[in-house]
Design a protein around this motif. Sequence first.
Motif, short mmCIF file in Angstrom:
data_model
loop_
_atom_site.label_atom_id
_atom_site.label_comp_id
_atom_site.label_asym_id
_atom_site.label_seq_id
_atom_site.Cartn_x
_atom_site.Cartn_y
_atom_site.Cartn_z
N MET A 88 0.46 -1.04 0.00
CA MET A 88 0.03 -0.07 -0.20
C MET A 88 0.86 0.88 -0.12
SD MET A 88 -3.29 -0.64 0.09
CE MET A 88 -3.91 -2.32 -0.16
N PHE A 89 2.12 1.34 -0.40
CA PHE A 89 2.83 2.74 0.07
C PHE A 89 2.79 3.27 -0.92
CE2 PHE A 89 6.55 4.91 -1.26
CZ PHE A 89 7.28 5.30 -0.16
N GLN A 90 2.51 2.59 -2.24
CA GLN A 90 2.12 4.28 -2.88
C GLN A 90 0.91 5.26 -2.64
OE1 GLN A 90 4.49 5.69 -4.93
NE2 GLN A 90 5.99 4.22 -5.52
N ARG A 91 -0.30 4.45 -2.81
CA ARG A 91 -0.93 4.87 -2.48
C ARG A 91 -1.16 5.52 -0.57
NH1 ARG A 91 -4.46 -0.41 -3.00
NH2 ARG A 91 -3.02 -1.48 -3.20
N GLN A 92 -0.66 5.01 0.30
CA GLN A 92 -0.19 5.80 1.62
C GLN A 92 0.22 7.14 0.71
OE1 GLN A 92 1.24 2.31 4.08
NE2 GLN A 92 -0.72 2.91 5.46
N ARG A 93 1.06 7.05 0.30
CA ARG A 93 2.04 8.28 0.30
C ARG A 93 1.09 9.56 -0.41
NH1 ARG A 93 4.22 10.63 -4.11
NH2 ARG A 93 4.07 8.89 -5.02
N VAL A 94 -0.03 9.28 -1.56
CA VAL A 94 -0.31 10.05 -2.26
C VAL A 94 -1.85 10.47 -1.46
CG1 VAL A 94 -2.20 9.88 -4.26
CG2 VAL A 94 -0.20 8.81 -4.97
N PHE A 95 -2.46 9.81 -0.60
CA PHE A 95 -3.83 9.77 0.06
C PHE A 95 -2.72 11.08 0.85
CE2 PHE A 95 -6.41 7.54 -1.41
CZ PHE A 95 -7.88 7.59 -1.63
N CYS A 96 -1.73 10.58 1.78
CA CYS A 96 -0.77 11.70 2.95
C CYS A 96 -0.49 12.56 2.86
CB CYS A 96 -0.71 10.54 4.28
SG CYS A 96 -0.47 9.02 4.38
N THR A 97 -0.22 12.96 1.30
CA THR A 97 0.18 14.33 0.79
C THR A 97 -0.65 14.99 0.06
OG1 THR A 97 0.94 12.44 -0.97
CG2 THR A 97 2.95 13.32 1.07
N TYR A 98 -1.39 14.45 -0.12
CA TYR A 98 -2.72 15.18 -1.29
C TYR A 98 -2.64 16.49 -0.64
CZ TYR A 98 -6.84 15.77 -3.96
OH TYR A 98 -7.70 16.53 -5.37
N CYS A 99 -2.67 17.93 -1.49
CA CYS A 99 -2.82 18.68 -0.99
C CYS A 99 -4.26 19.32 -0.68
CB CYS A 99 -2.31 19.65 -1.83
SG CYS A 99 -2.91 19.41 -4.21
N HIS A 100 -5.33 18.61 -1.24
CA HIS A 100 -6.47 19.72 -1.27
C HIS A 100 -7.16 18.52 0.20
CE1 HIS A 100 -6.24 21.84 -4.24
NE2 HIS A 100 -5.72 20.77 -5.47
#
Length: 1076
Positions: free
Chosen positions: A709-721
Motif C-alpha cells: 500500500m506504500f504508493q497509495r498511502q503516500r498519495v493520500f497522506c500528501t494530498y494537497c486538497h
Amino acid sequence: MTDQGNNNQNISRNPFAALFSSLADAKQFALGQKQQEHSKPPLEDSGDSQSESENSVSDSIEDNDDSVAEISRSFRSRQELCEQLNVNHMIQRIFLITLDNSDPSLRGGNGIPSRCVFLEEMAADLDGQDWLDMDSIEQALFSRLLMLEPGNHLIYMTSCNAVNLSADRDAGDKCAVPYLYACYQRAKEEVTKVPEKLLSFAVHCKNLIVSNARTVLLTPEIYISQNVYEQLLDLLLEGVNSAQLDLVVEFLDEVIAGLLTDQEVRTFGEVMVPVFDIFQGRVKDLDLCQLLLYSYLDVFLYFSQQKDIAKVLVEHIQPKDPSNGLQYQKTLLGTILNISCLLKTPGVVENHGYFLNPSRSSPQEMKVQESNIHQFMGQFQDKLHLILKNLLQQSSETRHLLLSWLGGCLQANTGRTKIWANQMPEIFFQMYASDAFFLNLGAALLKLCQPFCRPNSPKLLTFNPTYSALGELSEDERRNRNVHARGLDKETCLIPIPPQQNVEFAQSYSLLTENLILTQLTLHIGFHRLHDQMVKLNQSLHRLQGSWREAQLSGGPAAEQLREQFEHLMTVYLSTKAAATQPAMLQNCLNLQASCASLLVQVGLNNQGPEHIPLRFPLPPLNNSHLCYVPEFFVDNLGDFFIFLRRFADEVLETSAESLEQVLNFITMFLGNVERMSNPHLRAKLAEVLEAVMPHMEAAASGTTQPIMFQRQRVFCTYCHAPCLAEALMTVFVDIEFTGDPHQFEQKFNYRRPMYSILKYMWNTESYRESIKRLATYASENLEAMNPPLFLRFLNLLMNDAIFLLDEAIQFLSKIKVLQLERDRGAWDDLLPDARREKESSLQMLGQLGRFHNIMSNETIGTLAFLTSEIKGIFVHPFLAERIISMLNYFLQHLVGPKMGALKVKDFSEFDFKPHQLVSDICTIYLNLGNEENFCASVPKDGRSYSPTLFCQTARVLKKINKPGEMIVSFSLLADKIKSLADRHQQEEETYSDAPDEFLDPIMSTVMLDPVILPSSNVTVDRSTIARHLLSDQTDPFNRSPLTMDQIRPNEELKQQILQWLAEHKKEIQQMGPSG
C-alpha cells in the motif's frame, strides 16, 4: 545406317551444332525450323533481302543432307540460335513444362529442371514441335493450368532417375494459385540472372503469370475440382508460416492491380468476398491459445494493410440489419472479436478448454494457466489493435465505413446496459453481441487511445464534448464532420443544458474526440456487464461453497451434486476473471480513466485553453460549461473500473501514483458539488471509488500476503486538497438523504457503506482529521445559522442511521432466534415440503437482512466512537445530547440488559453480530463525553431506557469481555456520577410535574426553557426541539411549510413567565425543606 542415323551424323558435323549443348538439342531445333518454314506463306517481292540470302545459303548445301541444310538456312548467327534455345530452357525452368518427350540421356544440362510436365496434347497439335517459345507459352501455360492431374504427366528431364519428391511436388502441383505463385518466384529469379538480351522474355513470362493468376480468380468455374479462393488464402497462410509473406504480397499486389483494371467479368469485391467467407469459416472455431489463430490474424493484418482489400473488407462487414446487435458479431471482424477464453455458449462448460476441475488444481497451477491466457490475450489484442489502426489509416472512405460500423454496432447494442437484458439471458443472446466481443473491441480501442492517454497531455484539451449533443445527421454529414457515434444526444449528461446556453457545434471533430467517445461507449456497453457478472459469480460461489461444506458434513448424496455445481461455476468465474484482468489491458484502461479524470477536471474549471491549469479551491463559477455535454457514462466507467480493480486486481492500483492523484482531484471536485454533477446517485458512486483507491488496512485472509500500500498511502497522506476532500465526503453523505428516488430510504444505506471506511481512514490521517475537526468547530459556533452547518447535518443523519439500523438488526435477530428454536425443536419436521421450504427461505432472508443491518450498525456506532474521541462540544449541545443519550441507553438495554436473551442466535458470526464490539464502542462514547457536565446531566432525562442498574450491568459485561481494567474503572465512576445526577433530576421532575400545559413543549411534553414561535403555524416550541427537527426536515412540523432557523421568533413573554414560575416553584420547595 538409318535415315535418323544419317541425320544425326550430318548434324554433328555441322559447324553450327557446336552452339547446342547436345546433339538432341540441335536435332530438335532443326526439325522445328523446318516445320516453321513449311508453314510460312511465300514472301512478296518487296520482302526482306534476308530471304534471298537464306536461299543462297541453302543452294550451297547438298540436297540429300536435309538436317544440315535446315540448320544452315535457319540461323545466320550463333546469337539467334543461342537465344532460341535459352528461351526454351528458361520457359522450362519457370513453368516446369515441356513439349520434348525424347530420351533424357540425349539432353544436356544447361539449367534444365529435373522434372517437367509433358504437354502431350499440345505437342501433338503442334505436329512434332518439341520446344517452347514466346509464341506458344501462353497456350502452354493455359493447357497446364487446365490439367486435372498434372502429376500423371511428369517426365524426367535429365538422365538422373533418383527420387526427388520436392521436384515432383513442384512440377505436378495441381492447384492453380500456388503453382502460379511458384512460377512467379522462379520468373523473378530468372529476371535477375538472365543476360540482358533475354530479360524481356523473362519479364514477359512474369507478366504472363500475373495475367493468368488474374484470369484464375476472375473465372474460377473453369478450373474443375479447384477452389481457387481457398488456394489464395492458403498461399497467404503459407507465406505467414514460412516468414515469406513479403514475397506473397509482392505477387498479390501485381495480381490485384490487374484485377482492378479488369472488372467486367467480376468486380474485385466479388473476388475477395469468397476469400473472406472461407477465412471466417475457419477462424470461428479456433481457440484463443491455438497458434494457428495467430497465423490467420497475420493474414488479416495483410487484408487491413492492402488499401484495396481493406476497402472491400469494411464494405463486406456492414450488416444487413444494422439495428440488430448480434449481426455485428456475425460479420468477419465480429467473428474475430468474439474469440476469447470466455465460454462460447453461456453456461456450457463441456469442451471448454480452460480451468477444468478447478477444485483438483492447486492455486499455483491455476495461476500459471491464467498467466498463459494473459500472454495469448496480449498478443491477440495487439493484433486487433493493429488491424483497426491499419483500417483507420487507409483512405477516408475506408475509415468512414469502419467508424460507421463501430457507431452502428454500439447503438444496436445499447440494450446490453438495460436491467431487463441481464434478467432475460435467452433473449439477450439472440439480440446482442457477446461479452467477449466487447471485451476485445474495448481492448483494441483502448490501445488506440494510448497516444493521448497521459493526464497532462495537451492533446486531451482538444476533446470537444459538444459531439455528444449532435442529433440525427445524414450520411454525408457524418462523413464530412467525423461523427459516427449515434444516439448520444439521448444520453443523460453530468448537468442539464442551461436554457439560455446555445450549443456551438464544431464543423468537424477530431479523431481524438471520436476515439475517446467510441472507447468510453464501448466500455459502458461491455465492461459494466462483465463486472456485474463477476460480482454475482463471486457471491454465488461463496454461497455454494458453504452449502457444499454443510452437505459434506451431513454426508448426504447432495454433496457430490453440489461439488459438480461448484466446479462448473468456478470454471466460469476463473475464465471470466482471466479474460477481464489481462495486465496490459488493465494498464491501458487505467491510463484512459486517469486521463479522463484529468480532462473532466479541466472541463469543470472552464479551461478552454491549450494547457492544463492547476486545480484550486474555491472553484470558479460555471459559465457556459461543457459539462452539460459530457455523458454520465464517462463517470460510470471510471467508477466501475476502479471498483473492479479493488475487487479483482488490487495490485494494479499500486503501480501508478500519478493516476491516483488525478482520480483524487476528480473526486474532490465532483463528489460534493451538485452544480458540476447533478445526479446524487452518481456522486454517491464516487464515494465507492474513493474507498476503492484508498489504502485498505484490514488484515489479509489466511494464506495470502498483505497487499502493498506504500504508493497509495503516500498519495493520500500528501494530498494537497485533503480538507476539501473530507468536506466533499460529508456533503454527499448528507445529499443522498433526499435523492427524489422512491427507494431513497433503502438506497442511502448502501451508498453510505463505503463512506464509513473512508471516514475511519481519514480520521487516522492527521491532515484529514484536522479538517474534520475544523468542520465540527464551525458547526458548534453556527448551530442556529439559517442553513444548518454541514457537520451538524452530518451528525444528525449519522445518528438517525445508527438508531434505525441497530434497532432493525435487533428485530431481525429476535425473529431469527425464534425460527432457529422452532427448527431445532423439530417443529418443522411435520410440515409439508412447501411449508418447510417457506420457513427455510424466510430464515435465509432474515439472515441476510440481519447481517446487512448488523454490518451497517457496527460501522455507524464505530464512527461515533472515534469522532467523540476529539470532538465533544457539538455532541454535548442540547440539540444533540439527548438524542445520542437515548440511543446509547436503548442499545445497552438490549445488549446487556434483560432483553439480551432475545438476541442469542446460534452463530453470531454468520450474521456479523458483534455485541462485544458494540458494547465497547457505546462505552467508549460515554467515556469520551463523560467529562462534560451537561452531557452527564442529560443521561438521567432518558426516561425510556436509563436506569442505574443498566450501567451496573454494563460494567459487569465489560469485565466479562476482558476489556482493560482502566476502562472498567472509568465507566464505573461515570455510572456513579450519573446516578447522583439522576437522583437530582428525579427531584426536579417531581417539581415540574404540575407545570401548566402552555409551558410544555407540544412535541416533547417537557418544560420549555427557550420557547420560540414558528412563523407559519404560529405554534410555540422549545428552541432545541425545532432545531433537531430542522436538521432532518426543513419544514414546519405542524403544517409542512418551509422553515429555517433564522425565521423563528423568540417568545420572550412566555419565556419570562416560565422562568418566573420555575423560580417561584424552586423557592416554595426550598421553604418546604426535605420533609416537604
